[in-house]
Design an enzyme around this catalytic site. Structure first.
Site, PDB file in Angstrom:
ATOM      1  N   SER A   8       0.844  -1.197   0.000  1.00 52.62           N
ATOM      2  CA  SER A   8       0.000   0.000   0.000  1.00 52.62           C
ATOM      3  C   SER A   8       0.881   1.249   0.000  1.00 52.62           C
ATOM      4  O   SER A   8       0.384   2.365   0.025  1.00 52.62           O
ATOM      5  CB  SER A   8      -0.869  -0.003   1.262  1.00 52.62           C
ATOM      6  OG  SER A   8      -0.024   0.027   2.407  1.00 52.62           O
ATOM      7  N   ASP A  65       8.180  -6.365   4.794  1.00 51.41           N
ATOM      8  CA  ASP A  65       7.771  -5.851   6.092  1.00 51.41           C
ATOM      9  C   ASP A  65       9.006  -5.201   6.698  1.00 51.41           C
ATOM     10  O   ASP A  65      10.065  -5.830   6.776  1.00 51.41           O
ATOM     11  CB  ASP A  65       7.230  -6.978   6.984  1.00 51.41           C
ATOM     12  CG  ASP A  65       6.414  -6.413   8.142  1.00 51.41           C
ATOM     13  OD1 ASP A  65       5.739  -5.379   7.945  1.00 51.41           O
ATOM     14  OD2 ASP A  65       6.440  -6.987   9.242  1.00 51.41           O
ATOM     15  N   SER A  66       8.866  -3.945   7.060  1.00 52.60           N
ATOM     16  CA  SER A  66      10.025  -3.176   7.526  1.00 52.60           C
ATOM     17  C   SER A  66       9.746  -2.542   8.878  1.00 52.60           C
ATOM     18  O   SER A  66       8.592  -2.411   9.280  1.00 52.60           O
ATOM     19  CB  SER A  66      10.341  -2.048   6.533  1.00 52.60           C
ATOM     20  OG  SER A  66      10.510  -2.575   5.244  1.00 52.60           O
ATOM     21  N   PHE A 140       9.858   8.715   2.603  1.00 55.64           N
ATOM     22  CA  PHE A 140       8.560   8.551   3.264  1.00 55.64           C
ATOM     23  C   PHE A 140       8.794   8.086   4.707  1.00 55.64           C
ATOM     24  O   PHE A 140       9.930   7.837   5.123  1.00 55.64           O
ATOM     25  CB  PHE A 140       7.710   7.525   2.491  1.00 55.64           C
ATOM     26  CG  PHE A 140       8.326   6.150   2.414  1.00 55.64           C
ATOM     27  CD1 PHE A 140       7.986   5.176   3.349  1.00 55.64           C
ATOM     28  CD2 PHE A 140       9.249   5.822   1.430  1.00 55.64           C
ATOM     29  CE1 PHE A 140       8.554   3.910   3.292  1.00 55.64           C
ATOM     30  CE2 PHE A 140       9.818   4.561   1.370  1.00 55.64           C
ATOM     31  CZ  PHE A 140       9.469   3.599   2.307  1.00 55.64           C
ATOM     32  N   LYS A 162      19.772   6.643  -1.412  1.00 55.57           N
ATOM     33  CA  LYS A 162      19.135   5.891  -0.315  1.00 55.57           C
ATOM     34  C   LYS A 162      19.206   4.396  -0.632  1.00 55.57           C
ATOM     35  O   LYS A 162      19.534   3.575   0.223  1.00 55.57           O
ATOM     36  CB  LYS A 162      17.678   6.341  -0.108  1.00 55.57           C
ATOM     37  CG  LYS A 162      17.000   5.568   1.027  1.00 55.57           C
ATOM     38  CD  LYS A 162      15.537   5.921   1.262  1.00 55.57           C
ATOM     39  CE  LYS A 162      14.908   4.914   2.226  1.00 55.57           C
ATOM     40  NZ  LYS A 162      13.453   4.980   2.321  1.00 55.57           N
ATOM     41  N   HIS A 167      18.366  -0.256   4.280  1.00 57.33           N
ATOM     42  CA  HIS A 167      17.905  -1.603   4.602  1.00 57.33           C
ATOM     43  C   HIS A 167      17.249  -2.271   3.392  1.00 57.33           C
ATOM     44  O   HIS A 167      17.509  -3.416   3.082  1.00 57.33           O
ATOM     45  CB  HIS A 167      16.923  -1.512   5.774  1.00 57.33           C
ATOM     46  CG  HIS A 167      15.864  -0.444   5.607  1.00 57.33           C
ATOM     47  ND1 HIS A 167      16.185   0.859   5.313  1.00 57.33           N
ATOM     48  CD2 HIS A 167      14.510  -0.494   5.610  1.00 57.33           C
ATOM     49  CE1 HIS A 167      15.069   1.562   5.172  1.00 57.33           C
ATOM     50  NE2 HIS A 167      14.043   0.758   5.352  1.00 57.33           N
TER      51      HIS A 167
END
Ligand code: ITT
Length: 183
Positions: A8, A65-66, A140, A162, A167
């Site tokens: 999303s 998933d972070s 973001f 970035k 990560h």
């Protein structure tokens, strides 16, 4: 090769388009709502979500998933990063860190990728610090308060820069290595 990125979060889509694009992988963005289990490990959330998506017939996709883990807060917000960002946001984290000098933190990104009938799960990690105030307009989420070099926030870095250090960028490199093994 085309991979569907199920998220999303449009910020993630932009980053994948750039990082995977440089390896010749095209991205198709799909927004498919799926329930995430509550777990203390990003990897468990990714594994469970992948099973759910595969059961619905989806193949050749990526999810991630972070979370941002702040040492002085015992790893918080960590697996609660999405909820904390939506509720108290960056201002809330800065408030919690107001009189804290030890500002080490890390970002983790666990990617789950289904490709050619196989599952690959990798985690990238980036060490850094929590800045004293929000800076920058790129990126973001927690980008304006996280710095990998102690100087510039992630929100001050151009997307490509970035991706080189983040990560998610590190997780993508690990993913590409694993993909080569099954090519
Ligand atoms: P999906 O689950 O739909 O992919 P999300 O934004 O909820 O989107 P996560 O649960 O992985 O994604 O993200 C947890 C939170 O951490 C969320 O608020 C993100 O904005 C934030 N976050 C994740 N990666 C980030 C990054 O690279 N820079 C800054 N914040 C990030």
């Amino acid at each position: 090769m085309i991979l569907k990125v199920i998220t999303s979060n449009l910020g993630k889509v932009k980053e994948y388009r750039d990082s995977l694009g440089s390896f010749g992988i095209r991205i198709e963005h799909m927004k498919i709502p799926y329930d995430e289990i509550q777990s203390s490990k990003l990897e468990d959330v990714v594994k469970e979500s992948m099973e759910h998506l595969k059961a619905s017939g989806l193949t050749d996709f990526i999810i991630d998933d972070s979370g941002m883990f702040v040492d002085a807060l015992g790893g918080f917000p960590g697996v609660y990063s999405a909820y904390v960002q939506k509720t108290v946001g960056n201002a809330g984290i800065l408030k919690l860190m107001e009189n804290v000098d030890a500002r080490n933190a890390n970002f983790q990104c666990c990617i789950g990728c289904n490709i050619k009938g196989k599952d690959i799960i990798v985690t990238g990690r980036c060490e850094g610090t929590i800045l004293r105030k929000e800076t920058g307009t790129e990126g973001f989420g927690y980008d304006p308060i996280f710095s990998h070099d102690g100087k510039r926030s992630f929100a001050e870095l151009p997307l490509q820069e970035k991706n080189e250090v983040s990560h998610r960028g590190i997780a993508v490199k690990l993913l590409i290595n694993e993909m080569k093994k099954i090519a």
